[in-house]
Write an enzyme that holds these catalytic residues in place. Structure first.
Site, mmCIF file in Angstrom:
data_model
loop_
_atom_site.group_PDB
_atom_site.id
_atom_site.type_symbol
_atom_site.label_atom_id
_atom_site.label_comp_id
_atom_site.label_asym_id
_atom_site.label_seq_id
_atom_site.Cartn_x
_atom_site.Cartn_y
_atom_site.Cartn_z
ATOM 1 N N GLY A 293 31.471 49.879 44.059
ATOM 2 C CA GLY A 293 32.151 51.003 43.416
ATOM 3 C C GLY A 293 31.661 52.274 44.054
ATOM 4 N N CYS B 8 27.085 45.480 46.633
ATOM 5 C CA CYS B 8 26.966 46.933 46.814
ATOM 6 C C CYS B 8 26.552 47.608 45.501
ATOM 7 C CB CYS B 8 28.267 47.500 47.398
ATOM 8 S SG CYS B 8 28.048 49.186 47.995
ATOM 9 N N TYR B 9 27.443 48.314 44.853
ATOM 10 C CA TYR B 9 27.053 48.930 43.591
ATOM 11 C C TYR B 9 26.559 47.866 42.607
ATOM 12 C CZ TYR B 9 27.213 51.612 39.272
ATOM 13 O OH TYR B 9 26.873 52.211 38.097
ATOM 14 N N HIS C 169 29.144 44.358 52.181
ATOM 15 C CA HIS C 169 30.418 43.927 51.591
ATOM 16 C C HIS C 169 30.890 42.615 52.216
ATOM 17 C CE1 HIS C 169 31.474 47.412 49.095
ATOM 18 N NE2 HIS C 169 30.704 48.072 49.943
ATOM 19 N N GLU D 146 33.295 40.853 51.250
ATOM 20 C CA GLU D 146 34.740 40.661 51.052
ATOM 21 C C GLU D 146 35.594 41.272 52.157
ATOM 22 O OE1 GLU D 146 32.835 42.782 49.511
ATOM 23 O OE2 GLU D 146 33.881 44.556 48.798
ATOM 24 N N ASP E 203 59.579 38.303 44.599
ATOM 25 C CA ASP E 203 58.987 38.117 43.269
ATOM 26 C C ASP E 203 59.970 37.458 42.296
ATOM 27 O OD1 ASP E 203 56.938 39.434 44.476
ATOM 28 O OD2 ASP E 203 57.224 41.329 43.430
ATOM 29 N N LYS F 6 50.156 39.025 45.527
ATOM 30 C CA LYS F 6 51.362 38.869 46.344
ATOM 31 C C LYS F 6 51.249 37.730 47.367
ATOM 32 C CE LYS F 6 55.350 40.951 47.456
ATOM 33 N NZ LYS F 6 56.271 41.588 46.513
#
Ligand code: XMP
Length: 514
Positions: free
Chosen positions: A59, A86-87, A173, A175, A231, A370
């Site tokens: 964050g 991280c945070y 990070h 990710e 969608d 998505k």
């Protein structure tokens, strides 16, 4: 519709929306279901959700900032494995009386990470790795019971683990793609620390959704508005798999679609899937309502309202239907209520819901990102064109024709648009470009073609790259592609004698022209 009890679930505590969404997607790519929860979640709430693991996201804040969100320390005492990123890493250190130091220097970008063993997160991985960092505060003392498992020149405690309590933290990070072995680190946490099973797969998503839709709808009838997009198409295919002929799809063709789109909806849903499809050919009605209207917001309003009226009329003939299928996605669910961006344009979603209609909603994509919707669509056998279709606005070509929308101008734009997309596809750029399309401005210019003077329309080509449509950049299309588009449009479409390329980014422009 939330997931069944069988699947393992990981909670991602949201200390910063973009970070949390990316982590949640990465966890799911590792085939473990993840759910984003707010940062003020309590230990009791966590326990009630029975996750097999918790990830605390990164964050933008400092644990020392005024009003900083602090983790409910009791969460760390639940006996559930935790990974702080991280945070989140700093929040663990702060909550368990480690030392988080404020530094003047930010550590930003790629850094070399030195791994120390033993370590559950880095087991079997190289001693030195490249990781991506973005932080100012840094953990300088691990809490009691933790061992330091990695460091960088600026972060003495770049990773730490408490094997007893199964709590880990990483300053970098994992990710992001800039951390090449990041996904491996996440997998070590999920599989080795949490003991997760790979239960989140396309097949399991479909199976669970189908079961949930059947339970929700029972023996009743459901309606689904189809737009031609991914969608609503995937939602319809899933619900059809669940309840078959109890589903009626409604496709309102407002005459503002691109070349071949209406035919594709017919072919996919009626011919291939044998869906009960009502195809409302309402072009005349929309074009009559739009006659003489030039103002963009007025055009949007007329299209939105006409759409709702037509939908209501069709729905009135299906009075036994108690359910309406919506293609709501997980990011909409996460963000609803929190996003208060200024209204730039009044968006209208084809297949959208008239607000005062008395339906219960069926939202089979509510849990999905998505990319998962696309994967499910492919698994269900929907055509590639539909599954990978670039976003297309509800009001269709009307917002790409500046000024009045007439049949002639629609035909011109439709023909030009088809050429643009053909050439983008031929160049292999379709998937990497967010949207590519043509715009027909309300001007004409002089040209010369075969010894004759022409006085005809220009076509503006717009192609953008984007992550989420909130910001966008103009695509650096190769000159050869632009050249082919220009040649073909001018030679093949009488009425267009000039092609221009839009080189504006968003902001300050928008993606669409109206
Ligand atoms: P703008 O033009 O605001 O567009 O930069 C952002 C994204 O939204 C799409 N768009 C719409 N989508 N209904 C929709 O479903 C609408 O009324 C609408 N207007 C714009 C646009 O194509 C882009 O992807």
């Amino acid at each position: 519709m939330s997931g069944g009890a069988r699947r393992d679930r990981v909670l991602v505590v949201d200390f910063g929306a973009q970070y949390a969404q990316l982590i949640a997607r990465r966890v799911r790519e590792a085939h473990v279901y993840s759910e984003i929860v707010p940062r003020d979640i309590t230990a009791d709430e966590v326990r009630a959700m029975a996750p097999i693991g918790i990830v605390l996201s990164g964050g933008p804040a400092s644990v020392y900032a005024e009003g900083a969100y602090h983790l409910d320390p009791a969460i760390l005492g639940l006996g559930i494995p935790v990974l702080g990123i991280c945070y989140g890493h700093q929040a663990i250190a702060h909550a368990l009386d480690g030392v988080v130091s404020r530094t003047d220097r930010a550590e930003f970008g790629k850094t070399g990470l030195d791994v120390r063993r033993p370590s559950a997160l880095f087991d079997g991985m190289p001693d030195r790795q490249t990781v991506w960092m973005s932080h100012r505060d840094t953990v300088t003392g691990a809490p009691e019971g933790f061992r330091v498992t990695a460091s960088t020149p600026d972060s003495p405690v770049a990773a730490m683990e408490d094997p007893e309590r199964r709590i880990c933290g990483v300053q970098f990070h994992p990710e992001v793609a800039h951390t090449p072995l990041g996904q491996e680190v996440l997998k070590r946490f999920l599989y080795d620390v949490c003991g997760a099973r790979p239960t989140w797969t396309n097949a399991s998503i479909i199976e669970e959704s189908v079961a949930a839709v059947r339970t929700a709808v029972g023996g009743e009838r459901a309606i689904c508005g189809l737009s031609g997009g991914v969608d609503s198409g995937v939602a319809a295919a899933l619900v059809h798999k669940a309840i078959g002929d109890q589903l009626t799809c409604v496709f309102i063709d407002h005459g503002l679609l691109r070349s071949g789109e209406a035919e594709q909806v017919e072919e996919t849903f009626r011919a291939n899937f044998h869906v009960d499809l009502i195809h409302v050919k309402a072009a005349d009605r929309f074009l009559d309502a739009l006659a003489g209207v030039e103002e963009p917001e007025e055009k949007r309003k007329i299209i939105g309202e006409t759409f709702i009226r037509v939908f209501e009329e069709v729905a009135a003939g299906l009075s036994d239907a108690g359910f309406l299928v919506q293609g709501t996605l997980y990011p909409d669910v996460i963000e609803s209520g929190t996003r208060d961006a200024a209204k730039i344009k009044s968006h209208h979603n084809v297949g959208g819901l008239p607000e005062d209609m008395a339906f219960e909603l069926v939202e089979p994509l509510r849990d999905l990102f998505k990319d998962e919707v696309r994967a499910v669509g492919e698994e269900l056998g929907l055509p590639e064109d539909l599954v990978w279709r670039q976003p297309f606005p509800g009001p269709g070509l009307a917002v790409r024709i500046i000024g009045e929308v007439t049949r002639e101008r629609l035909d011109l734009l439709r023909a030009a648009d088809a050429i643009i997309l053909e050439e983008i596809r031929r160049a292999g750029l379709y998937r990497e470009i967010w949207q590519a399309f043509g715009v027909l401005p309300a001007i004409r210019s002089v040209g010369v073609q075969g010894d004759e003077r022409t006085y005809a329309h220009p076509l503006i080509v717009r192609a953008v790259t984007s992550e989420d449509a909130m910001t966008a950049d103009w695509a650096r299309l190769p000159y050869e592609v632009l050249e082919r588009i220009s040649n073909r449009v001018i030679n093949e479409i009488p009425g267009i004698n000039r092609v221009a390329y839009d080189i504006s980014s968003k902001p300050p422009s928008t993606i669409e022209w109206e």
